[in-house]
Enzyme design. Structure first.
Site, mmCIF file in Angstrom:
data_model
loop_
_atom_site.group_PDB
_atom_site.id
_atom_site.type_symbol
_atom_site.label_atom_id
_atom_site.label_comp_id
_atom_site.label_asym_id
_atom_site.label_seq_id
_atom_site.Cartn_x
_atom_site.Cartn_y
_atom_site.Cartn_z
ATOM 1 N N GLU A 19 31.201 15.536 -103.338
ATOM 2 C CA GLU A 19 31.397 16.823 -103.486
ATOM 3 C C GLU A 19 29.829 17.661 -104.030
ATOM 4 O O GLU A 19 29.641 18.907 -103.273
ATOM 5 C CB GLU A 19 32.395 17.441 -104.720
ATOM 6 C CG GLU A 19 32.419 18.667 -104.956
ATOM 7 C CD GLU A 19 32.763 19.508 -104.015
ATOM 8 O OE1 GLU A 19 32.559 20.830 -103.949
ATOM 9 O OE2 GLU A 19 33.260 19.116 -102.843
ATOM 10 N N HIS A 61 37.073 28.740 -95.283
ATOM 11 C CA HIS A 61 35.781 27.923 -95.846
ATOM 12 C C HIS A 61 35.217 27.203 -94.382
ATOM 13 O O HIS A 61 33.645 27.454 -94.222
ATOM 14 C CB HIS A 61 35.868 27.127 -96.977
ATOM 15 C CG HIS A 61 34.642 26.679 -97.440
ATOM 16 N ND1 HIS A 61 33.725 27.502 -97.806
ATOM 17 C CD2 HIS A 61 34.057 25.413 -98.013
ATOM 18 C CE1 HIS A 61 32.703 26.966 -98.356
ATOM 19 N NE2 HIS A 61 33.034 25.549 -98.617
ATOM 20 N N HIS A 70 35.817 12.534 -85.208
ATOM 21 C CA HIS A 70 36.329 13.663 -84.567
ATOM 22 C C HIS A 70 36.019 15.060 -85.037
ATOM 23 O O HIS A 70 35.786 15.948 -84.377
ATOM 24 C CB HIS A 70 37.941 13.549 -84.693
ATOM 25 C CG HIS A 70 38.772 14.403 -83.955
ATOM 26 N ND1 HIS A 70 38.949 14.135 -82.527
ATOM 27 C CD2 HIS A 70 39.888 15.110 -84.066
ATOM 28 C CE1 HIS A 70 39.825 14.906 -81.961
ATOM 29 N NE2 HIS A 70 40.268 15.455 -82.985
#
Length: 341
Positions: free
Chosen positions: A75, A141, A308
């Protein structure tokens, strides 16, 4: 354009923006979105702690999340790259302010719009964490990240033309823009699948149920204003709602594929588009479909899910590249300010 610095910075910024979107997807896929439950720091600091005793204390303090060093670092790395991109776009906006009076047709307003987009995107980054991965916020976002990537690509294209002494405006073909819109919507729908943890909802390759019956709940699956408060890590929807999201995403893939195949065939026949560009786009599409089905077969492992996601971003870049390749120039008329293609 005498000063090539804005073009160089825009190129670096585009690369960083793509990295931010990719890292954002990796953060989501690895369930690291709440690796740091506060913002902009991580448990009150700007780096994730690695001290074992501190981790144990934090786990007691935040029992609703899984406190893990690797999730915190994932993060924070995402935030570091995003922060660097923000600073770079501030520099681009400043240079735009300096160049707008020196260089005719300099895209200063685009630079300024980018700065505004980054500020809004930062706010949504904070909301993503503080609202505990609320699906509509997480999806917005992602949308913001893709808009920033697209805008940076446009800015870079404009600056590259100026660097080559070309000040003429361009007009992109509406069929390509429609195709980009469909592709953009499909990627956003993929984000909705991911943030609602609906990738596992349909184990069948050709059908959602794999031979059984599913009660699809489209109303719950596409409720754009879910309850604020719960921790959405892992998802809150029932199976029927998740299955509804998944089948719509699959149907959307066929719509996008059919549209682009027809569009590329028409443009190739008319000689508007180089075969290399078309082959590149079709190749990415084929690989994307293969990995989409591989995710179904292997129950959405992190590695395949990330590939993907990355291929979706590359497809969007390829689509914009086709838009610029097939664009027509506009020239000012001799009398008046009427423009024509």
């Amino acid at each position: 354009m005498a000063n090539n610095l804005p073009l160089k910075l825009a190129t670096i910024a585009l690369f960083l923006a793509v990295e931010v979107v990719l890292m954002g997807g990796f953060t989501r896929i690895t369930d690291s979105g709440l690796g740091c439950p506060d913002w902009p720091g991580c448990f009150g600091k700007m780096v994730m702690t690695t001290d074992t005793e501190t981790i144990a204390h934090l786990q007691e303090r935040y029992p609703e999340i899984h406190v893990a060093v690797h999730k915190g670092w994932i993060e924070m790395i995402h935030r570091y790259i995003a922060g660097g991109l923000g600073l770079l776009i501030m520099g681009i906006a400043y240079l735009g302010y300096r160049e707008k009076d020196k260089t005719p047709n300099y895209p200063y307003l685009v630079s300024l719009a980018l700065l505004g987009l980054v500020i809004i995107q930062g706010a949504f980054g904070a909301f993503t964490v503080t609202l505990k991965l609320l699906p509509n916020i997480v999806t917005l976002h992602l949308m913001g990240g893709l808009i920033i990537v697209s805008t940076l690509m446009y800015l870079r294209h404009r600056l590259k033309r100026l660097a080559n002494g070309d000040t003429k405006a361009i007009s992109m073909r509406m069929p390509v823009l429609v195709g980009i819109g469909l592709l953009f919507a499909q990627i956003i729908l993929g984000g909705w699948v991911s943030t609602n943890y609906a990738g596992w909802a349909c184990p069948g390759v050709l059908s959602c149920a794999g031979g059984g019956e599913v009660q699809y709940d489209f109303q719950s699956g596409f409720n754009l204003f879910p309850e604020v408060g719960p921790n959405y890590e892992g998802g809150q929807l029932e199976h029927g709602a998740r299955a509804a999201i998944q089948v719509v995403h699959r149907a959307g893939a066929f719509v996008v594929l059919a549209y682009w195949l027809v569009l590329l065939a028409v443009y190739l026949k008319r000689g508007v588009l180089a075969s290399r560009k078309a082959s590149h786009f079709i190749g990415l599409t084929v690989v994307q479909i293969v990995f989409g089905y591989a995710n179904v077969v292997y129950a959405v492992p992190d590695s395949l899910a990330f590939i993907h996601h990355a291929l979706g971003v590359l497809l969007l870049l390829a689509a914009w590249s086709i838009a610029y390749e097939t664009a027509t120039e506009q020239e000012d008329a001799v009398y008046g300010n009427v423009r024509h293609a």
